[in-house]
Structure formats: C-alpha cells, structure tokens
Motif scaffolding. Structure first.
Motif, PDB file in Angstrom:
ATOM      1  N   GLY A  60      35.044  56.349  33.012  1.00 56.32           N
ATOM      2  CA  GLY A  60      36.225  56.163  32.138  1.00 56.32           C
ATOM      3  C   GLY A  60      36.891  54.818  32.385  1.00 56.32           C
ATOM      4  N   ILE A  61      37.036  54.449  33.654  1.00 57.11           N
ATOM      5  CA  ILE A  61      37.662  53.158  33.998  1.00 57.11           C
ATOM      6  C   ILE A  61      36.838  52.013  33.413  1.00 57.11           C
ATOM      7  CG2 ILE A  61      38.201  51.570  35.900  1.00 57.11           C
ATOM      8  CD1 ILE A  61      38.736  54.113  37.638  1.00 57.11           C
ATOM      9  N   LEU A  62      35.520  52.074  33.600  1.00 60.18           N
ATOM     10  CA  LEU A  62      34.659  50.998  33.096  1.00 60.18           C
ATOM     11  C   LEU A  62      34.708  50.933  31.569  1.00 60.18           C
ATOM     12  CD1 LEU A  62      31.477  51.309  35.377  1.00 60.18           C
ATOM     13  CD2 LEU A  62      33.345  49.671  35.556  1.00 60.18           C
ATOM     14  N   THR A  63      34.722  52.104  30.925  1.00 57.75           N
ATOM     15  CA  THR A  63      34.753  52.134  29.458  1.00 57.75           C
ATOM     16  C   THR A  63      36.038  51.507  28.929  1.00 57.75           C
ATOM     17  OG1 THR A  63      33.462  54.171  29.451  1.00 57.75           O
ATOM     18  CG2 THR A  63      34.686  53.679  27.453  1.00 57.75           C
ATOM     19  N   ILE A  64      37.154  51.915  29.488  1.00 56.86           N
ATOM     20  CA  ILE A  64      38.445  51.391  29.017  1.00 56.86           C
ATOM     21  C   ILE A  64      38.535  49.885  29.279  1.00 56.86           C
ATOM     22  CG2 ILE A  64      40.938  51.425  29.446  1.00 56.86           C
ATOM     23  CD1 ILE A  64      40.718  54.441  29.890  1.00 56.86           C
ATOM     24  N   THR A  65      38.124  49.473  30.465  1.00 57.39           N
ATOM     25  CA  THR A  65      38.215  48.045  30.815  1.00 57.39           C
ATOM     26  C   THR A  65      37.306  47.208  29.921  1.00 57.39           C
ATOM     27  OG1 THR A  65      38.546  48.789  33.091  1.00 57.39           O
ATOM     28  CG2 THR A  65      38.243  46.442  32.761  1.00 57.39           C
ATOM     29  N   HIS A  66      36.123  47.744  29.623  1.00 53.11           N
ATOM     30  CA  HIS A  66      35.198  47.023  28.748  1.00 53.11           C
ATOM     31  C   HIS A  66      35.781  46.886  27.346  1.00 53.11           C
ATOM     32  CE1 HIS A  66      31.726  46.832  25.939  1.00 53.11           C
ATOM     33  NE2 HIS A  66      31.382  45.882  26.774  1.00 53.11           N
TER      34      HIS A  66
ATOM     35  N   GLU B 157      35.531  48.034  42.835  1.00 50.92           N
ATOM     36  CA  GLU B 157      35.717  46.645  43.260  1.00 50.92           C
ATOM     37  C   GLU B 157      34.714  46.288  44.357  1.00 50.92           C
ATOM     38  OE1 GLU B 157      39.555  45.724  44.891  1.00 50.92           O
ATOM     39  OE2 GLU B 157      39.371  43.603  44.372  1.00 50.92           O
ATOM     40  N   GLN B 158      34.520  47.210  45.300  1.00 52.38           N
ATOM     41  CA  GLN B 158      33.564  46.944  46.391  1.00 52.38           C
ATOM     42  C   GLN B 158      32.136  46.823  45.854  1.00 52.38           C
ATOM     43  OE1 GLN B 158      34.267  49.983  49.341  1.00 52.38           O
ATOM     44  NE2 GLN B 158      36.283  49.131  49.812  1.00 52.38           N
ATOM     45  N   ALA B 159      31.863  47.537  44.772  1.00 52.79           N
ATOM     46  CA  ALA B 159      30.520  47.451  44.167  1.00 52.79           C
ATOM     47  C   ALA B 159      30.389  46.203  43.286  1.00 52.79           C
ATOM     48  CB  ALA B 159      30.244  48.710  43.333  1.00 52.79           C
ATOM     49  N   GLY B 160      31.458  45.458  43.142  1.00 52.40           N
ATOM     50  CA  GLY B 160      31.418  44.206  42.354  1.00 52.40           C
ATOM     51  C   GLY B 160      31.431  44.449  40.853  1.00 52.40           C
ATOM     52  N   LEU B 161      31.929  45.617  40.433  1.00 47.33           N
ATOM     53  CA  LEU B 161      31.893  45.935  39.004  1.00 47.33           C
ATOM     54  C   LEU B 161      33.193  45.557  38.284  1.00 47.33           C
ATOM     55  CD1 LEU B 161      30.091  49.410  39.097  1.00 47.33           C
ATOM     56  CD2 LEU B 161      29.113  47.127  38.996  1.00 47.33           C
ATOM     57  N   ILE B 162      34.271  45.474  39.028  1.00 51.18           N
ATOM     58  CA  ILE B 162      35.552  45.059  38.427  1.00 51.18           C
ATOM     59  C   ILE B 162      36.219  43.989  39.299  1.00 51.18           C
ATOM     60  CG2 ILE B 162      36.054  47.240  37.227  1.00 51.18           C
ATOM     61  CD1 ILE B 162      38.086  47.781  39.563  1.00 51.18           C
ATOM     62  N   GLU B 163      37.114  43.245  38.669  1.00 51.99           N
ATOM     63  CA  GLU B 163      37.942  42.295  39.408  1.00 51.99           C
ATOM     64  C   GLU B 163      39.392  42.721  39.268  1.00 51.99           C
ATOM     65  OE1 GLU B 163      35.280  38.224  39.100  1.00 51.99           O
ATOM     66  OE2 GLU B 163      37.079  38.445  37.874  1.00 51.99           O
ATOM     67  N   VAL B 164      40.118  42.683  40.365  1.00 51.03           N
ATOM     68  CA  VAL B 164      41.522  43.110  40.353  1.00 51.03           C
ATOM     69  C   VAL B 164      42.406  41.885  40.536  1.00 51.03           C
ATOM     70  CG1 VAL B 164      43.243  44.573  41.482  1.00 51.03           C
ATOM     71  CG2 VAL B 164      40.868  45.339  41.332  1.00 51.03           C
TER      72      VAL B 164
ATOM     73  N   THR C 207      39.688  43.439  35.191  1.00 54.42           N
ATOM     74  CA  THR C 207      38.683  42.967  34.232  1.00 54.42           C
ATOM     75  C   THR C 207      37.309  43.401  34.726  1.00 54.42           C
ATOM     76  OG1 THR C 207      38.732  40.842  35.381  1.00 54.42           O
ATOM     77  CG2 THR C 207      39.868  40.932  33.271  1.00 54.42           C
ATOM     78  N   LEU C 208      36.397  43.506  33.786  1.00 51.08           N
ATOM     79  CA  LEU C 208      35.039  43.915  34.122  1.00 51.08           C
ATOM     80  C   LEU C 208      34.228  42.669  34.501  1.00 51.08           C
ATOM     81  CD1 LEU C 208      34.089  46.838  33.881  1.00 51.08           C
ATOM     82  CD2 LEU C 208      33.019  46.266  31.722  1.00 51.08           C
ATOM     83  N   THR C 209      33.422  42.762  35.531  1.00 52.27           N
ATOM     84  CA  THR C 209      32.524  41.640  35.864  1.00 52.27           C
ATOM     85  C   THR C 209      31.258  41.776  35.009  1.00 52.27           C
ATOM     86  OG1 THR C 209      31.424  42.912  37.570  1.00 52.27           O
ATOM     87  CG2 THR C 209      33.346  41.627  38.246  1.00 52.27           C
ATOM     88  N   ALA C 210      30.406  40.768  35.079  1.00 53.89           N
ATOM     89  CA  ALA C 210      29.128  40.829  34.342  1.00 53.89           C
ATOM     90  C   ALA C 210      28.301  42.017  34.858  1.00 53.89           C
ATOM     91  CB  ALA C 210      28.373  39.522  34.521  1.00 53.89           C
ATOM     92  N   ALA C 211      28.355  42.234  36.174  1.00 52.36           N
ATOM     93  CA  ALA C 211      27.613  43.370  36.761  1.00 52.36           C
ATOM     94  C   ALA C 211      28.187  44.693  36.259  1.00 52.36           C
ATOM     95  CB  ALA C 211      27.693  43.304  38.279  1.00 52.36           C
ATOM     96  N   GLY C 212      29.506  44.734  36.067  1.00 54.22           N
ATOM     97  CA  GLY C 212      30.162  45.935  35.543  1.00 54.22           C
ATOM     98  C   GLY C 212      29.726  46.235  34.122  1.00 54.22           C
ATOM     99  N   THR C 213      29.636  45.195  33.295  1.00 56.11           N
ATOM    100  CA  THR C 213      29.189  45.379  31.905  1.00 56.11           C
ATOM    101  C   THR C 213      27.765  45.907  31.881  1.00 56.11           C
ATOM    102  OG1 THR C 213      30.590  43.520  31.295  1.00 56.11           O
ATOM    103  CG2 THR C 213      28.945  44.197  29.681  1.00 56.11           C
TER     104      THR C 213
END
Lengths: 231, 118
Positions: free
Chosen positions: B30-36, B65-72, B86-92
């Motif tokens: 859900g977090i990744l979807t909303i941020t994307h 954040e530790q997995a490098g999927l989002i930036e805070v 924000t979502l990182t490229a790895a997060g997308t």
C-alpha cells in the motif's frame, strides 16, 4: 486495512484490488479539475471585450467587410500562459496541502506548447493572407476544422485531453470530447455566428460566450462531484 | 559439461517463488502504491489512508527505506514538522514486479480453476 490485517501475502485478487483502490484514491485526491475549467472559463469570457474592441473592421460601399482580430492575437497568448501557470500553481499547492505530489506539469507544458503553435499559426496567417489573393474555390471542410483547432478555444481542448489522460479522468475525457465537438464542429469560431443582421463583432462574440459558459458549467459540475467524493 | 541442479529457472517456477518478502506485505505494498501514484507523499496522508498508528507506519517505512525502496525527507513547514516520501528506482521496479507476479498468480489460479482441467 489496519494493523491486525498486516499478515504477509493474502489473496492476490484482493491485494490487487486494494492496490487499484488506493491508486484511484490518490488520483482523486490529486484532482483539481474544476479549478482548471474555472480559470479557462474566466480567460475565455475576459477575452470577449478584447476581441470586440481590438478588432480592426473595414466595411466597403458594396456591403462587404474585412476584419482583423487583433484583440485575439494580443490577448490570448499571454492570457493562456498565465492561465496554465495559475492552474499549475493551484494543483501543486492543493496537492501539497493534502500531503501529495502533483502530476500537472505535462499539462502545463502541453498548454504552453499549444499556445506557441496557435500564436505561430496566427502570425503565419497574418503574414500570408494580405499579400496573397483569397482562394476562388471553397476551402475543404477539414481546413476549417484545422483552423478552429489551432484557435485558442481549440488548443484549450487539446490540452484538456492531456489533463484527462494524466488524471485518468473519464468524466473529464467525455467533457473534453463534447467541448471539442462543440468548438470544432458546431460553433463557427472564426466566421461569425448569429442572424444575418447581427454585426460582425456580435457574431464573433456569441461563440466565445457559449464556450465560456460551457467551461463554467463544467467547472461547477466537477466542483460538485469533487465535494461529493471528499465527503 | 554442464552442471545440472535441481533448482528450476525462477520464471518457470510458481509465481509465488519470486515474490519479494519486503514488498509482498499488505501495508508495504500500500505504501509503495500510494507513493508511486502520488510521486511524493506525506507521512500523515499515508497514515490516514492505511489507517495505521504513527509507530506502526514508521516501522514499515524503516523496512522499505533499509531495502532502498523509498527515500525519506524530513523538513518543516512553519513550525510543523513534515516527512515526505518518494519512491526510488528500485522501489518502482519492486512494485512493478510485485504487481506482475500477483497478476501471474491470479492467471494461474484461473487456469487451474478451469473445470476442463479437473
């Protein structure tokens, strides 16, 4: 979704459905469609006196008249650029206050590009027609449609199509298609409109008035829909 | 000479084998979807939409954040502190992969549900 429901995995159908619902919620919260339509309506209605008083009109003894819409030429390019800047500002400000980013920049860029295209087309026409004879054969229908498309009222519709795509807003897409059909196929934006005894200025003001009112009604409709969705 | 192992190709295996444990979790998905979708999202919006406590949401954000999927990004607006994500490229990429695998899972379930296959 709550803390108790945070188990890993789950039914893939349900997860995908939740993902889609969340994405839709975000898109709805980012929308400020009514502001865009309201600004464009105000710009359209405010442009009528510029067209009316800025028109250079020369009537001959045989009853024929020549006119140049200087008001449209000088008013619309800065007015449209200002409108897109205002719309972008409101989108970004509102989205930020709701805790979201905005996706309005491609719309603003499209608006600016179409404004440049419209201005270039009108400059080209202003340079070409005075030194070339008017065509003897009637111009094809598509030429008139293209002419209306590169007019300010047409380029507004083209940019709105981009906004509908960005927002994935089906209601805005349908509204814009109806608007473009009105502007391109129904209202003679460049040739005058109304009973034969009407003056040229009044004949050209009526289509702009109709266009402005349609945009205003659209703004009111989308505003009402947005209020219902945010309740 | 080619070494043969008993491990099948990842793509040939069941789609569930490729699911990323960090992403394949309701809240984090859900977090990744909303941020994307939002491009950039504020902590408070996420908390409201996902109906989580601040502490709980923070824990999930730390994992992402530790997995490098989002930036805070933490900052202030006036006197009020605000946290933007924000979502990182790895997060997308991770979100796209997760959704693709979910669709594969659904397609697989629908295929096995076909009465002719029974």
């Amino acid at each position: 979704m709550n803390t108790e429901a945070m188990h890993a995995g789950g039914d893939p159908r349900q997860l995908l459905s939740e993902v889609r619902a969340l994405a839709h919620r975000v898109r709805v919260d980012q929308r400020m469609t009514w502001v865009a339509l309201l600004v464009l309506a105000v710009v359209t209605l405010a442009g009528i006196p510029f067209d009316w008083f800025g028109m250079r009109l020369t009537c001959h003894a045989d009853g024929s008249c020549e006119f140049a819409r200087r008001g449209v030429f000088y008013y619309w390019p800065p007015a449209l650029l200002l409108a897109y800047a205002t719309i972008s500002f409101w989108y970004v400000r509102t989205a930020r206050s709701r805790g979201l980013g905005a996706r309005v920049m491609p719309y603003a860029i499209t608006g600016a590009v179409t404004t440049v295209v419209f201005t270039a087309a009108w400059v080209a026409a202003a340079l070409y027609f005075p030194s070339h004879p008017a065509p003897i054969d009637p111009l094809p229908y598509w030429w008139f449609v293209l002419d209306r498309l590169v007019a300010p009222w047409g380029v507004i519709g083209v940019a709105l199509l981009v906004l509908a795509r960005l927002e994935r807003n089906v209601a805005l897409l349908l509204f814009t298609l109806a608007y473009l059909a009105l502007v391109l196929l129904v209202l003679p934006m460049n040739l005058g409109f109304g009973p034969p005894h009407w003056q040229i200025r009044a004949g050209l003001a009526v289509p702009q008035l109709i266009t402005g009112v349609v945009l205003l009604l659209g703004a009111a409709g989308f505003r009402a829909a947005a209020r219902r969705q945010h309740r | 000479m080619t070494a043969v192992t008993g491990t099948p190709e990842p793509d040939a295996a069941h789609p569930a084998h490729g699911l990323d444990e960090v992403v394949h979790q309701r809240v984090r998905l859900g977090i990744l979807t909303i941020t994307h979708e939002a491009r950039r999202v504020e902590f408070g919006y996420l908390r409201t939409q996902l109906q989580l406590t601040a502490g709980n949401l923070s824990k999930h954000l730390s994992v992402l954040e530790q997995a490098g999927l989002i930036e805070v990004e933490k900052g202030y607006e006036g006197r009020r502190g605000r946290t933007w994500l924000t979502l990182t490229a790895a997060g997308t990429t991770a979100l796209t992969d997760e959704i693709r695998r979910l669709k594969q899972l659904i397609a697989r379930v629908e295929t096995t549900d076909n009465p002719e296959d029974r």
